[in-house]
Design a protein around this motif. Structure first.
Motif, PDB file in Angstrom:
ATOM      1  N   ALA A 141       0.843  -1.193   0.000  1.00 22.41           N
ATOM      2  CA  ALA A 141       0.000   0.000   0.000  1.00 22.41           C
ATOM      3  C   ALA A 141       0.878   1.242   0.000  1.00 22.41           C
ATOM      4  O   ALA A 141       1.897   1.289   0.671  1.00 22.41           O
ATOM      5  N   CYS A 142       0.469   2.222  -0.766  1.00 19.57           N
ATOM      6  CA  CYS A 142       1.196   3.488  -0.802  1.00 19.57           C
ATOM      7  C   CYS A 142       0.178   4.616  -0.724  1.00 19.57           C
ATOM      8  O   CYS A 142      -0.732   4.696  -1.550  1.00 19.57           O
ATOM      9  N   ALA A 143       0.319   5.453   0.285  1.00 14.14           N
ATOM     10  CA  ALA A 143      -0.550   6.628   0.413  1.00 14.14           C
ATOM     11  C   ALA A 143       0.300   7.861   0.183  1.00 14.14           C
ATOM     12  O   ALA A 143       1.317   8.053   0.839  1.00 14.14           O
ATOM     13  N   VAL A 144      -0.111   8.668  -0.769  1.00 12.09           N
ATOM     14  CA  VAL A 144       0.577   9.907  -1.076  1.00 12.09           C
ATOM     15  C   VAL A 144      -0.259  11.033  -0.480  1.00 12.09           C
ATOM     16  O   VAL A 144      -1.453  11.117  -0.739  1.00 12.09           O
ATOM     17  N   GLY A 145       0.364  11.887   0.350  1.00 16.42           N
ATOM     18  CA  GLY A 145      -0.376  12.930   1.051  1.00 16.42           C
ATOM     19  C   GLY A 145       0.049  14.331   0.659  1.00 16.42           C
ATOM     20  O   GLY A 145       0.683  15.016   1.448  1.00 16.42           O
ATOM     21  N   PRO A 146      -0.316  14.753  -0.536  1.00 17.88           N
ATOM     22  CA  PRO A 146       0.070  16.101  -0.964  1.00 17.88           C
ATOM     23  C   PRO A 146      -0.794  17.175  -0.323  1.00 17.88           C
ATOM     24  O   PRO A 146      -1.746  16.882   0.395  1.00 17.88           O
TER      25      PRO A 146
END
Length: 146
Positions: A127-132
């Motif tokens: 899982a990869c969560a990108v939080g821009p």
């Protein structure tokens, strides 16, 4: 079929577009997929105006948690059922939680719930969560992108 806002982009033809109402109990099966990228999210204010809030706008906390958290959980579940081994989720920076007098708390709480759902379904390694910061798209903010 690609959404109208993306149909003229060079990369559009390389994406297999799927559409579903993630808040309903009926979903079309995805077929087999290797991985998924989810940009599901909503921070649209409700039509109700609220005195003393950020520009008079009202954000419905429960709706934003549901439309960002529950929708992402269902998206991840559908991807897992379809055989996806990896999942990338476009989340949001929690630094925005108290911005605008706390108006975005439901949005950020929903995004964080979505991150947890993706981790639960895929594990930390897949899982990869990108939080821009805030992401503008879909043609809604065309004037800001110039």
């Amino acid at each position: 079929e690609a959404p109208a806002w993306a149909s003229e982009e060079r990369w559009c033809g390389r994406v297999e577009w799927r559409q579903s109402d993630l808040l309903s109990d009926r979903h079309r099966p995805l077929g087999h997929i290797d991985g998924a990228v989810s940009c599901v999210g909503n921070m649209r204010p409700s039509p109700r105006w609220e005195s003393g809030s950020f520009f008079g706008l009202h954000w419905d906390y429960e709706a934003m948690v549901r439309e960002n958290g529950l929708a992402t959980d269902r998206s991840a579940a559908a991807a897992r059922r379809a055989g996806a081994s990896r999942f990338v989720y476009l989340s949001a920076s929690s630094a925005h939680q108290f911005a605008y007098g706390g108006a975005l708390m439901g949005y950020v709480d929903g995004k964080e719930a979505g991150e947890e759902a993706v981790r639960q379904r895929f594990g930390d390694a897949a899982a990869c969560a990108v939080g821009p910061s805030l992401v503008l798209g879909g043609g809604r903010y065309a004037g800001l992108q110039q």
